[in-house]
Design a protein around this motif. Structure first.
Motif, PDB file in Angstrom:
ATOM      1  N   HIS A  46       1.065  -1.415   0.230  1.00  0.00           N
ATOM      2  CA  HIS A  46       0.166  -0.004  -0.140  1.00  0.00           C
ATOM      3  C   HIS A  46       0.806   1.318  -0.557  1.00  0.00           C
ATOM      4  CE1 HIS A  46      -3.537  -2.087   1.109  1.00  0.00           C
ATOM      5  NE2 HIS A  46      -2.802  -2.900   1.426  1.00  0.00           N
ATOM      6  N   ASN A  47       0.461   2.141  -0.854  1.00  0.00           N
ATOM      7  CA  ASN A  47       1.467   3.553  -0.814  1.00  0.00           C
ATOM      8  C   ASN A  47       1.223   4.820  -0.267  1.00  0.00           C
ATOM      9  OD1 ASN A  47       3.004   5.426  -2.284  1.00  0.00           O
ATOM     10  ND2 ASN A  47       3.093   5.308  -3.598  1.00  0.00           N
ATOM     11  N   HIS A  48       1.041   5.561   0.446  1.00  0.00           N
ATOM     12  CA  HIS A  48       0.743   6.219   0.946  1.00  0.00           C
ATOM     13  C   HIS A  48       1.730   7.834   0.826  1.00  0.00           C
ATOM     14  CE1 HIS A  48      -2.131   3.803   3.381  1.00  0.00           C
ATOM     15  NE2 HIS A  48      -0.774   3.137   3.511  1.00  0.00           N
ATOM     16  N   VAL A  49       1.908   7.867  -0.586  1.00  0.00           N
ATOM     17  CA  VAL A  49       3.340   8.940  -0.953  1.00  0.00           C
ATOM     18  C   VAL A  49       2.107   9.265  -2.146  1.00  0.00           C
ATOM     19  CG1 VAL A  49       5.125   9.165  -1.411  1.00  0.00           C
ATOM     20  CG2 VAL A  49       4.971   7.645   0.368  1.00  0.00           C
ATOM     21  N   ASP A  50       2.367  10.727  -2.513  1.00  0.00           N
ATOM     22  CA  ASP A  50       1.696  10.829  -3.419  1.00  0.00           C
ATOM     23  C   ASP A  50       3.239  10.457  -4.568  1.00  0.00           C
ATOM     24  OD1 ASP A  50       4.350  12.690  -2.498  1.00  0.00           O
ATOM     25  OD2 ASP A  50       3.278  14.871  -2.859  1.00  0.00           O
ATOM     26  N   ARG A  51       4.182  10.398  -4.499  1.00  0.00           N
ATOM     27  CA  ARG A  51       5.048   9.355  -5.695  1.00  0.00           C
ATOM     28  C   ARG A  51       4.891   8.420  -5.826  1.00  0.00           C
ATOM     29  NH1 ARG A  51      10.638  11.976  -3.753  1.00  0.00           N
ATOM     30  NH2 ARG A  51      11.254  11.232  -5.871  1.00  0.00           N
ATOM     31  N   PRO A  52       4.735   7.798  -6.976  1.00  0.00           N
ATOM     32  CA  PRO A  52       4.931   6.350  -7.538  1.00  0.00           C
ATOM     33  C   PRO A  52       6.161   5.591  -7.194  1.00  0.00           C
ATOM     34  CG  PRO A  52       4.698   7.755  -9.383  1.00  0.00           C
ATOM     35  CD  PRO A  52       5.418   8.643  -8.128  1.00  0.00           C
ATOM     36  N   ALA A  67       1.211   2.683  -7.736  1.00  0.00           N
ATOM     37  CA  ALA A  67       0.955   4.614  -8.393  1.00  0.00           C
ATOM     38  C   ALA A  67       1.515   5.122  -7.559  1.00  0.00           C
ATOM     39  CB  ALA A  67      -0.477   5.044  -8.896  1.00  0.00           C
ATOM     40  N   ALA A  68       1.299   6.633  -7.673  1.00  0.00           N
ATOM     41  CA  ALA A  68       1.129   7.819  -6.534  1.00  0.00           C
ATOM     42  C   ALA A  68       0.101   7.805  -6.024  1.00  0.00           C
ATOM     43  CB  ALA A  68       1.278   9.028  -7.666  1.00  0.00           C
ATOM     44  N   VAL A  97      11.486   4.697  -4.525  1.00  0.00           N
ATOM     45  CA  VAL A  97      10.558   6.152  -5.243  1.00  0.00           C
ATOM     46  C   VAL A  97      10.549   6.842  -6.532  1.00  0.00           C
ATOM     47  CG1 VAL A  97       9.354   8.214  -4.546  1.00  0.00           C
ATOM     48  CG2 VAL A  97      10.029   6.527  -2.455  1.00  0.00           C
ATOM     49  N   SER A  98       9.479   6.701  -7.148  1.00  0.00           N
ATOM     50  CA  SER A  98       9.885   7.358  -8.717  1.00  0.00           C
ATOM     51  C   SER A  98       9.394   8.607  -8.894  1.00  0.00           C
ATOM     52  CB  SER A  98       9.035   6.000  -9.590  1.00  0.00           C
ATOM     53  OG  SER A  98       9.606   6.930 -10.387  1.00  0.00           O
ATOM     54  N   VAL A  99       8.820   9.422  -9.813  1.00  0.00           N
ATOM     55  CA  VAL A  99       7.903  10.512 -10.120  1.00  0.00           C
ATOM     56  C   VAL A  99       7.031  10.410 -11.021  1.00  0.00           C
ATOM     57  CG1 VAL A  99      10.054  11.805  -8.973  1.00  0.00           C
ATOM     58  CG2 VAL A  99       9.989  11.345 -11.213  1.00  0.00           C
ATOM     59  N   THR A 100       6.297  11.466 -10.910  1.00  0.00           N
ATOM     60  CA  THR A 100       4.773  11.454 -12.101  1.00  0.00           C
ATOM     61  C   THR A 100       6.227  12.612 -13.355  1.00  0.00           C
ATOM     62  OG1 THR A 100       3.936  13.296 -11.437  1.00  0.00           O
ATOM     63  CG2 THR A 100       3.343  11.272 -10.848  1.00  0.00           C
ATOM     64  N   GLN A 101       5.273  11.769 -14.335  1.00  0.00           N
ATOM     65  CA  GLN A 101       5.780  13.608 -15.490  1.00  0.00           C
ATOM     66  C   GLN A 101       5.955  15.006 -14.560  1.00  0.00           C
ATOM     67  OE1 GLN A 101       7.669  13.042 -18.243  1.00  0.00           O
ATOM     68  NE2 GLN A 101       7.901  14.372 -17.372  1.00  0.00           N
ATOM     69  N   HIS A 132       2.411  -0.953   4.492  1.00  0.00           N
ATOM     70  CA  HIS A 132       2.239   0.178   4.065  1.00  0.00           C
ATOM     71  C   HIS A 132       3.826   1.202   4.184  1.00  0.00           C
ATOM     72  CE1 HIS A 132      -2.623  -0.431   4.810  1.00  0.00           C
ATOM     73  NE2 HIS A 132      -2.288  -1.408   5.729  1.00  0.00           N
ATOM     74  N   ILE A 133       3.478   2.175   3.354  1.00  0.00           N
ATOM     75  CA  ILE A 133       4.394   2.876   3.440  1.00  0.00           C
ATOM     76  C   ILE A 133       4.275   4.385   3.476  1.00  0.00           C
ATOM     77  CG2 ILE A 133       6.840   3.937   1.923  1.00  0.00           C
ATOM     78  CD1 ILE A 133       6.967   0.983   0.773  1.00  0.00           C
ATOM     79  N   PHE A 134       4.681   5.009   4.323  1.00  0.00           N
ATOM     80  CA  PHE A 134       3.835   6.271   3.705  1.00  0.00           C
ATOM     81  C   PHE A 134       4.899   7.671   3.939  1.00  0.00           C
ATOM     82  CE2 PHE A 134       1.734   3.829   7.303  1.00  0.00           C
ATOM     83  CZ  PHE A 134       0.601   3.947   7.263  1.00  0.00           C
TER      84      PHE A 134
END
Length: 168
Positions: A46-52, A67-68, A97-101, A132-134
């Motif tokens: 579970h991703n709780h971060v605003d980045r993928p 996904a983010a 941790v990746s990034v959106t465009q 879960h990653i925050f």
């Protein structure tokens, strides 16, 4: 049809007691392993971060990516990844941790993270380990009987109470 013919050719000439021993010899290890051996775990990330987040590994076992998180609900999930043996105790959790465009355009780049974390004791009937990653790089683990995490259930209850109280 061929299997039945072959079984008749092999088993028919043998006495019944020997047929029974052969069947038990084949199926006993399977039954023993199913009954007494440690059960594999399925992993739900579970991703709780605003980045993928991708390439999440728990002691070298790949457990997925997601996904983010858009800030709504109890976190985005990458689905369940099956199966692996996992004991409670300290394990190494790594993720990228990746990034959106749009995040890339403002200068953010991907980052690799690593933590040594403690896996909670596994209850008998629970198959799914929820990871879960925050945003602050904190991690929480929950065992569950389903693909719904205890954290998701608690978050949903809190969200329901907040919405219900605000509407009255």
């Amino acid at each position: 049809m061929i299997g039945r013919w072959l079984m008749n050719k092999v088993l028919d000439p043998l006495p019944v007691w020997l047929q029974l021993i052969l069947v038990l010899a084949v199926f006993s290890p399977i039954a023993w392993n199913y009954t007494f051996a440690a059960k594999d775990a399925a992993f739900v990330f579970h991703n709780h971060v605003d980045r993928p987040i991708h390439d999440v590994n728990l002691n070298g076992k790949w457990i997925g990516g997601a996904a983010a998180h858009d800030g709504n609900g109890p976190g985005t999930s990458g689905g369940a990844i099956c199966c692996g043996k996992l004991d409670s105790g300290e394990v190494e959790l790594t993720w990228t941790v990746s990034v959106t465009q749009s995040q890339y355009d403002v200068g953010l780049r991907k980052q690799s993270k690593r933590l040594l974390v403690e896996i909670p004791e596994r209850p008998n009937d629970e198959l799914y380990l929820h990871v879960h990653i925050f945003a602050d790089d904190s991690v929480k683990f929950f065992w569950s009987e389903s693909t719904r995490s205890n954290y998701q259930i608690e978050q949903s209850k809190d969200a329901f109470v907040n919405v219900f109280e605000k509407s009255n």
